[in-house]
Design a protein around this motif. Structure first.
Motif, PDB file in Angstrom:
ATOM      1  N   ALA A  17       0.831  -1.208   0.000  1.00  0.00           N
ATOM      2  CA  ALA A  17       0.000   0.000   0.000  1.00  0.00           C
ATOM      3  C   ALA A  17       0.866   1.259   0.000  1.00  0.00           C
ATOM      4  N   LEU A  18       1.977   1.239   0.753  1.00  0.00           N
ATOM      5  CA  LEU A  18       2.875   2.397   0.774  1.00  0.00           C
ATOM      6  C   LEU A  18       3.495   2.657  -0.597  1.00  0.00           C
ATOM      7  N   PHE A  19       3.674   1.611  -1.374  1.00  0.00           N
ATOM      8  CA  PHE A  19       4.180   1.774  -2.736  1.00  0.00           C
ATOM      9  C   PHE A  19       3.086   2.253  -3.692  1.00  0.00           C
ATOM     10  N   TYR A  20       1.876   1.738  -3.517  1.00  0.00           N
ATOM     11  CA  TYR A  20       0.818   1.988  -4.497  1.00  0.00           C
ATOM     12  C   TYR A  20       0.096   3.312  -4.295  1.00  0.00           C
ATOM     13  N   LEU A  21      -0.156   3.717  -3.054  1.00  0.00           N
ATOM     14  CA  LEU A  21      -0.908   4.964  -2.841  1.00  0.00           C
ATOM     15  C   LEU A  21      -0.214   6.175  -3.460  1.00  0.00           C
ATOM     16  N   PRO A  22       1.086   6.371  -3.238  1.00  0.00           N
ATOM     17  CA  PRO A  22       1.733   7.507  -3.902  1.00  0.00           C
ATOM     18  C   PRO A  22       1.737   7.393  -5.427  1.00  0.00           C
ATOM     19  N   ARG A  23       1.719   6.173  -5.943  1.00  0.00           N
ATOM     20  CA  ARG A  23       1.614   5.997  -7.394  1.00  0.00           C
ATOM     21  C   ARG A  23       0.247   6.488  -7.866  1.00  0.00           C
ATOM     22  N   LEU A  24      -0.788   6.220  -7.080  1.00  0.00           N
ATOM     23  CA  LEU A  24      -2.111   6.771  -7.406  1.00  0.00           C
ATOM     24  C   LEU A  24      -2.091   8.295  -7.355  1.00  0.00           C
ATOM     25  N   SER A  52       3.166  18.435  -7.808  1.00  0.00           N
ATOM     26  CA  SER A  52       3.107  17.935  -9.185  1.00  0.00           C
ATOM     27  C   SER A  52       3.211  16.417  -9.214  1.00  0.00           C
ATOM     28  N   HIS A  53       2.893  15.870 -10.374  1.00  0.00           N
ATOM     29  CA  HIS A  53       3.059  14.426 -10.551  1.00  0.00           C
ATOM     30  C   HIS A  53       4.535  14.040 -10.421  1.00  0.00           C
ATOM     31  N   THR A  54       5.436  14.937 -10.794  1.00  0.00           N
ATOM     32  CA  THR A  54       6.869  14.664 -10.643  1.00  0.00           C
ATOM     33  C   THR A  54       7.254  14.585  -9.166  1.00  0.00           C
ATOM     34  N   PHE A  55       6.708  15.487  -8.363  1.00  0.00           N
ATOM     35  CA  PHE A  55       6.953  15.421  -6.927  1.00  0.00           C
ATOM     36  C   PHE A  55       6.523  14.066  -6.389  1.00  0.00           C
ATOM     37  N   PHE A  56       5.330  13.613  -6.761  1.00  0.00           N
ATOM     38  CA  PHE A  56       4.822  12.347  -6.241  1.00  0.00           C
ATOM     39  C   PHE A  56       5.630  11.158  -6.748  1.00  0.00           C
ATOM     40  N   ARG A  57       6.221  11.276  -7.940  1.00  0.00           N
ATOM     41  CA  ARG A  57       7.100  10.199  -8.417  1.00  0.00           C
ATOM     42  C   ARG A  57       8.304  10.046  -7.493  1.00  0.00           C
ATOM     43  N   TRP A  58       8.869  11.157  -7.049  1.00  0.00           N
ATOM     44  CA  TRP A  58      10.000  11.109  -6.121  1.00  0.00           C
ATOM     45  C   TRP A  58       9.537  10.716  -4.720  1.00  0.00           C
ATOM     46  N   PHE A  59       8.411  11.244  -4.299  1.00  0.00           N
ATOM     47  CA  PHE A  59       7.839  10.919  -2.993  1.00  0.00           C
ATOM     48  C   PHE A  59       7.615   9.413  -2.866  1.00  0.00           C
ATOM     49  N   ASN A  60       7.275   8.786  -3.959  1.00  0.00           N
ATOM     50  CA  ASN A  60       6.994   7.350  -4.008  1.00  0.00           C
ATOM     51  C   ASN A  60       8.227   6.492  -3.718  1.00  0.00           C
ATOM     52  N   GLU A  61       9.408   7.078  -3.783  1.00  0.00           N
ATOM     53  CA  GLU A  61      10.641   6.302  -3.597  1.00  0.00           C
ATOM     54  C   GLU A  61      11.036   6.145  -2.135  1.00  0.00           C
TER      55      GLU A  61
END
Length: 143
Positions: free
Chosen positions: A19-26, A116-125
């Protein structure tokens, strides 16, 4: 009994990390839909985010924490080892990350998130880094 608790702890941890991996991807998809003005997609992602958070992410975190505390109560000697202190620091950081995810979910749902979506891509890591650290600490016990 210890091994049963450990097994269910690991299952809860795996579920929580999924879930921690998938929610930020959403959140990435949600922010992209927001930027394109796709109201239907935004509504869809809000439902997915809410169900993932309430139905999987929060319950699995609670179970993982309860079982982890139970394991520490059964083997209190772990608390005298440095690797456990480092692992627990990463777990505390993950709990914080979990709550930051909730805050972003609420902001996105309210339409007032400027990330931004870019922020969330990094946040997801971030959970990836925590997972690597936790697994190495638990398996290798470097200190």
């Amino acid at each position: 009994m210890y091994l049963w608790i450990k097994a269910f702890h690991l299952i809860a941890v795996v579920t929580w990390f999924a879930a921690l991996f998938y929610l930020p991807r959403l959140f990435v998809y949600h922010a992209t839909a927001r930027d394109h003005g796709d109201r239907q997609a935004i509504d869809y992602f809000q439902v997915m985010e809410r169900k993932l958070y309430r139905g999987i992410m929060l319950p699995s975190m609670i179970v993982a924490l309860i079982l982890g505390i139970w394991l520490l109560a059964l083997v209190p000697g772990f608390m005298s080892q440095g690797w456990m202190h480092a692992k627990l620091a990463l777990v505390v950081a993950l709990v914080g990350y979990h709550h930051v995810c909730l805050a972003y979910m609420k902001k996105l749902a309210a339409g007032n998130c400027d990330k931004s979506h870019t922020f969330f891509r990094w946040f997801n890591e971030a959970p990836v880094v925590a997972l690597l650290g936790i697994v190495i600490l638990v398996v290798v016990k470097p200190f």
